[in-house]
Design a protein around this motif. Sequence first.
Motif, PDB file in Angstrom:
ATOM      1  N   ASP A 305      26.120  39.742  15.763  1.00  0.00           N
ATOM      2  CA  ASP A 305      24.743  39.607  15.310  1.00  0.00           C
ATOM      3  C   ASP A 305      23.760  39.649  16.462  1.00  0.00           C
ATOM      4  O   ASP A 305      22.587  39.907  16.277  1.00  0.00           O
ATOM      5  CB  ASP A 305      24.565  38.291  14.548  1.00  0.00           C
ATOM      6  N   MET A 306      24.235  39.387  17.651  1.00  0.00           N
ATOM      7  CA  MET A 306      23.326  39.286  18.784  1.00  0.00           C
ATOM      8  C   MET A 306      22.869  40.646  19.289  1.00  0.00           C
ATOM      9  O   MET A 306      21.728  40.814  19.681  1.00  0.00           O
ATOM     10  CB  MET A 306      23.992  38.516  19.922  1.00  0.00           C
ATOM     11  N   ASP A 307      23.774  41.606  19.314  1.00  0.00           N
ATOM     12  CA  ASP A 307      23.478  42.863  19.977  1.00  0.00           C
ATOM     13  C   ASP A 307      22.829  43.858  19.027  1.00  0.00           C
ATOM     14  O   ASP A 307      23.458  44.786  18.546  1.00  0.00           O
ATOM     15  CB  ASP A 307      24.760  43.439  20.579  1.00  0.00           C
ATOM     16  N   LEU A 308      21.544  43.663  18.763  1.00  0.00           N
ATOM     17  CA  LEU A 308      20.812  44.604  17.915  1.00  0.00           C
ATOM     18  C   LEU A 308      20.506  45.891  18.645  1.00  0.00           C
ATOM     19  O   LEU A 308      20.105  46.877  18.023  1.00  0.00           O
ATOM     20  CB  LEU A 308      19.503  43.959  17.444  1.00  0.00           C
ATOM     21  N   SER A 309      20.684  45.897  19.975  1.00  0.00           N
ATOM     22  CA  SER A 309      20.383  47.107  20.743  1.00  0.00           C
ATOM     23  C   SER A 309      21.306  48.256  20.362  1.00  0.00           C
ATOM     24  O   SER A 309      20.973  49.426  20.553  1.00  0.00           O
ATOM     25  CB  SER A 309      20.499  46.837  22.244  1.00  0.00           C
ATOM     26  N   GLN A 310      22.489  47.931  19.814  1.00  0.00           N
ATOM     27  CA  GLN A 310      23.447  48.971  19.442  1.00  0.00           C
ATOM     28  C   GLN A 310      23.333  49.386  17.975  1.00  0.00           C
ATOM     29  O   GLN A 310      24.054  50.270  17.537  1.00  0.00           O
ATOM     30  CB  GLN A 310      24.873  48.472  19.710  1.00  0.00           C
ATOM     31  N   ALA A 311      22.424  48.749  17.225  1.00  0.00           N
ATOM     32  CA  ALA A 311      22.268  49.087  15.804  1.00  0.00           C
ATOM     33  C   ALA A 311      21.598  50.452  15.669  1.00  0.00           C
ATOM     34  O   ALA A 311      20.535  50.689  16.246  1.00  0.00           O
ATOM     35  CB  ALA A 311      21.446  48.022  15.097  1.00  0.00           C
ATOM     36  N   LEU A 312      22.214  51.337  14.903  1.00  0.00           N
ATOM     37  CA  LEU A 312      21.651  52.666  14.700  1.00  0.00           C
ATOM     38  C   LEU A 312      20.417  52.604  13.812  1.00  0.00           C
ATOM     39  O   LEU A 312      19.468  53.361  13.983  1.00  0.00           O
ATOM     40  CB  LEU A 312      22.707  53.590  14.087  1.00  0.00           C
ATOM     41  N   CYS A 313      20.434  51.687  12.854  1.00  0.00           N
ATOM     42  CA  CYS A 313      19.265  51.482  11.998  1.00  0.00           C
ATOM     43  C   CYS A 313      19.350  50.058  11.435  1.00  0.00           C
ATOM     44  O   CYS A 313      20.255  49.306  11.770  1.00  0.00           O
ATOM     45  CB  CYS A 313      19.195  52.522  10.877  1.00  0.00           C
ATOM     46  N   LEU A 314      18.409  49.718  10.574  1.00  0.00           N
ATOM     47  CA  LEU A 314      18.322  48.350  10.071  1.00  0.00           C
ATOM     48  C   LEU A 314      19.537  48.003   9.201  1.00  0.00           C
ATOM     49  O   LEU A 314      19.808  48.678   8.211  1.00  0.00           O
ATOM     50  CB  LEU A 314      17.039  48.193   9.248  1.00  0.00           C
ATOM     51  N   PRO A 315      20.300  46.946   9.543  1.00  0.00           N
ATOM     52  CA  PRO A 315      21.434  46.545   8.700  1.00  0.00           C
ATOM     53  C   PRO A 315      20.974  45.678   7.527  1.00  0.00           C
ATOM     54  O   PRO A 315      20.089  44.838   7.670  1.00  0.00           O
ATOM     55  CB  PRO A 315      22.315  45.742   9.669  1.00  0.00           C
TER      56      PRO A 315
END
Length: 696
Positions: A305-315
């Motif tokens: 949950d911490m690493d939003l930098s790797q999210a391709l788009c909004l989960p």
Amino acid sequence: MADSVEEVLQGSWDHDLAEALDSVGGDLDAEQDGIIQVRDLPPPQRAKLWMIALNVAGKGDSLSSWDGALDLPEQTLIHNRCQQLIDQLGLPVEDGRDLVADVEAVITFYCKSRNVTFTAELCWPHLLKPLLGLQLPRSDLYNCFYAIMNKYIPRDCVPKGRPFHLYRLLLQYHEPELCSFLDTKKITPDSYAMNWLGSLFSSRCLPEVTQALWDVYFQQADPFLIFFLMLIILVNAKDMILAQEGDSKEELIKMLEQSPALLEAEDIEDLFSLAQYYQSKTPLSLRKENQNLFGSSLVALKEEDMDLSQALCLPVSVPEILQANQLQPEGVRFFVVDCRPAEQYNAGHLSTAFHLDSDLMLHNPAEFALSVKSLLEAQKQSLESGSVASGEHLCFMGSGREEEDMYMNMVLAHFLQKNKEYVSIAKGGFMALQQHLADINVEGPDNVYVHWIVSTSGSHSSLSSVDGELNSTGDGKGVKSLVNKMTFALKSKSVNVKEKVISFIENTSTPVDRISFTLPWPEKGIPDRHVSSSDRVGKPYRGVKPVFSIGDEEEYDTDEIDSSSMSDDDRKEIVNIQTWINKPDVKHHIPCNEVKETGHMFPSHLLVTATHMYCLREIASRKGFAYIQSRQALSSVVKITSKKKHPELITFKFGNNNAAGVEIVAVERYLIPNAGDATKAIKQQIMKVLDALESS
């Protein structure tokens, strides 16, 4: 009990605030959307309103236990910043001296009590500036400052901090074109919005504008509104930003930093109205999954949950997806796109989900383009018909397994590159859906979701009927192992799909029957890729079992490390492609596309020398030039694998041999035309390297 106490406290807070507002009389306007705009308040009245809203009215003197010592290592910096703040106010010398002492005491005690270090980048003096206008005693000044820091300033408000990754996902969700423009310029939110967030706009706005903004912000008592206020600031400046394409990165950042300065007090009502509108068009998961950004909660964050930098788009969470389409039309409604392979979809899927096989993007681009066109048409028809499956918001669902979902990530990247708004991903994929349905006992007689999982025939697929021989779990709930059921389902044969064009079936009254989809599935088989039995597989090397191999990629591989975790900014060496291809030591040149875990593909060139393999990534803005993306020793290749369905997608794994076995240190993937010839050439060169090492 806790809930009832909280309700009493909330009722008391509302009562006090209502009384304070009543005392203001004719100086406030009540808007239809619930926003109360307070104008021209004298400092004592505003102080009363803010202290009630911050829940510090009547609170004791927190500084009473402090000895007043100003002895922090950074005390000189604190004093100078406080002096600069008071100098800006233009007060008489005596008044100014007293305020400097108050502000320095507040900051020093906060640093000591919270065990934090004051740095020049912090916006605390800006945060205190609007409070100084209230003419508060030192104890109330500290209490208000502490409450604002605790409730409204998010954790990790630092460069590359989580709030800024979250804000970028929000911007991408609503304004993908603007987000893409800023990404292209390598302008991250922390480069221009650090002071916005850290000072609640007080560092950029005029004092009267900040006061009007805080009047409403504190009255709303919703810390997450700051992200939507920041979003509206950028949306309002969108045309101006896009028009500055020729400006340098530094010029654009400076313009973005100053954009809140354009706000006037009369704009605040519209600013909040628009912010609340955008908030209503945003999945609730953004708030629920990030609640611990604010407040005094010490709950540890999960690593994923911490690493939003790797999210391709909004989960988006699975429970929200299931619940959203039961809401009224004005809420967020999702059009779910199931991107799993056909055999998995056929075995069981969300009844309202549209099937878009992500494999098509690689092995049949024309079919994929037709499927996307049909998807958008199906979404349009569902909205017009008011179907339970309708939704403006596209939510893509994979299997929940990282290796399989790589293809879904490519599809997601495709939609994002087309600047499609309202694009999200189902967090955890179909596996999370299964687990959620197990947790809520989907097979219970009164469960509203009992008919939401169906097979490709459209029949109700009772989850227990997927594998009738499975036993109930020992917890007494009679919930069968959905993981085992899915394992069974994955082994079943794929259903033959008759039509070549997606059909959007009729709407009826129940969720399971409202929507069914079929997708064209290529009938031509793709032969498995094999290694000849005569191929040399390598000799034992220095007492270590040989690990280099070429073969089909395992379905579930857990030892993968994606070398894409390295920042592209770290790869700065630029070379002329043709010059490198013509180098005498280059034995093989292989044009290809580098494939990242996110699904993005980059035109590249693999160059194989006697000892190394280089990847040169083409630079779109400089024809004929490339970055040296990677340099790997051939002796470090431990495995080369390919997918059965996509023999042209090749994965190279690099590692080191040690006493414990093989340690994988990097993984690279490439889409290579005529991959068989390319990998054969690379393999032969690797064999030569291993032979040379063995004989040395």
